[in-house]
Design a protein around this motif. Structure first.
Motif, PDB file in Angstrom:
ATOM      1  N   GLU A 163       0.536  -1.156  -0.259  1.00  0.00           N
ATOM      2  CA  GLU A 163      -0.474  -0.176   0.356  1.00  0.00           C
ATOM      3  C   GLU A 163       0.780   1.124  -0.027  1.00  0.00           C
ATOM      4  O   GLU A 163       0.614   1.709  -0.272  1.00  0.00           O
ATOM      5  N   GLU A 164       2.013   0.871   0.688  1.00  0.00           N
ATOM      6  CA  GLU A 164       2.920   2.258   1.351  1.00  0.00           C
ATOM      7  C   GLU A 164       3.206   2.716  -0.574  1.00  0.00           C
ATOM      8  O   GLU A 164       3.842   3.205  -1.087  1.00  0.00           O
ATOM      9  N   THR A 165       4.273   1.531  -1.515  1.00  0.00           N
ATOM     10  CA  THR A 165       3.961   1.116  -2.892  1.00  0.00           C
ATOM     11  C   THR A 165       3.158   2.140  -3.895  1.00  0.00           C
ATOM     12  O   THR A 165       3.645   2.823  -4.501  1.00  0.00           O
ATOM     13  N   ARG A 166       2.418   1.735  -3.463  1.00  0.00           N
ATOM     14  CA  ARG A 166       0.845   2.814  -4.363  1.00  0.00           C
ATOM     15  C   ARG A 166       1.107   3.613  -3.629  1.00  0.00           C
ATOM     16  O   ARG A 166       0.475   4.610  -4.888  1.00  0.00           O
ATOM     17  N   ARG A 167       0.250   4.410  -2.871  1.00  0.00           N
ATOM     18  CA  ARG A 167       0.599   5.931  -2.272  1.00  0.00           C
ATOM     19  C   ARG A 167       1.539   6.570  -3.015  1.00  0.00           C
ATOM     20  O   ARG A 167       1.190   7.624  -3.181  1.00  0.00           O
ATOM     21  N   LYS A 168       2.613   6.297  -3.073  1.00  0.00           N
ATOM     22  CA  LYS A 168       4.273   6.985  -3.246  1.00  0.00           C
ATOM     23  C   LYS A 168       4.119   6.800  -5.020  1.00  0.00           C
ATOM     24  O   LYS A 168       4.291   7.841  -5.581  1.00  0.00           O
ATOM     25  N   GLU A 169       3.381   6.140  -5.886  1.00  0.00           N
ATOM     26  CA  GLU A 169       3.460   6.086  -7.184  1.00  0.00           C
ATOM     27  C   GLU A 169       2.096   7.049  -6.936  1.00  0.00           C
ATOM     28  O   GLU A 169       2.411   7.314  -8.782  1.00  0.00           O
TER      29      GLU A 169
END
Length: 171
Positions: A163-169
């Motif tokens: 989820e963190e990587t998706r938010r960053k993207e």
């Protein structure tokens, strides 16, 4: 009965001291200080004379010298006796110190044994609770539950990371 002083020990030092007893009182402060200082000087000199070693006069007989030697020997024996007693006391104190150190070691060992026994009793109580619990399904089931819980925690950590990587993207 009242304490009577030893009259035989009462003596005057010399004629000057007797003479001073009959002097007139001091009239002013300066005379009083002067008189006090001279008396102090006289008393100090008399004290030094009393404590100074006295030579043995030739008039003393051989018997008085012999009795003096005997008194000195008796005093020496008393001192040796006191020294022996003090040496015995010192040995007793040394032995007591050793005994106290041994006792301290025993107490430390006892403390360690009590801790161990306390842990054993605690574990025995825990085991008894598990065995008497009707919902407990055995150690194998506990191991499976622990592994499942670890797996769930790992999956949760991966999900949070994803989820963190998706938010960053998105940002």
């Amino acid at each position: 009965m009242a304490n009577n002083p030893d009259i035989g020990r009462l003596t005057l030092r010399d004629d000057d001291e007797v003479q001073r007893l009959f002097e007139t009182p001091v009239k002013n402060e300066a005379d009083r200080i002067s008189t006090h200082a001279s008396q102090h000087k006289y008393n100090s000199a008399a004290t030094e004379q009393r404590h100074a070693p006295q030579p043995v006069p030739a008039s003393h007989s051989a018997s008085s010298i012999a009795s003096h030697d005997e008194r000195l020997r008796a005093e020496l024996e008393q001192l040796r006796s006191i020294n022996g007693t003090l040496e015995g006391l010192n040995l007793s104190l040394t032995k007591s110190k050793t005994n106290l150190q041994t006792m301290q070691g025993n107490m430390n060992s006892t403390k360690a044994l009590l801790k161990t026994w306390s842990r054993i009793l605690s574990q025995a109580e825990h085991n008894q609770r598990l065995l008497l619990d009707p919902h407990w399904q055995g150690a194998t089931k506990d191991v499976e539950d622990i592994q499942n819980e670890e797996l769930q925690q790992q999956q949760e950590a991966e999900r949070i990371a994803h989820e963190e990587t998706r938010r960053k993207e998105r940002s």
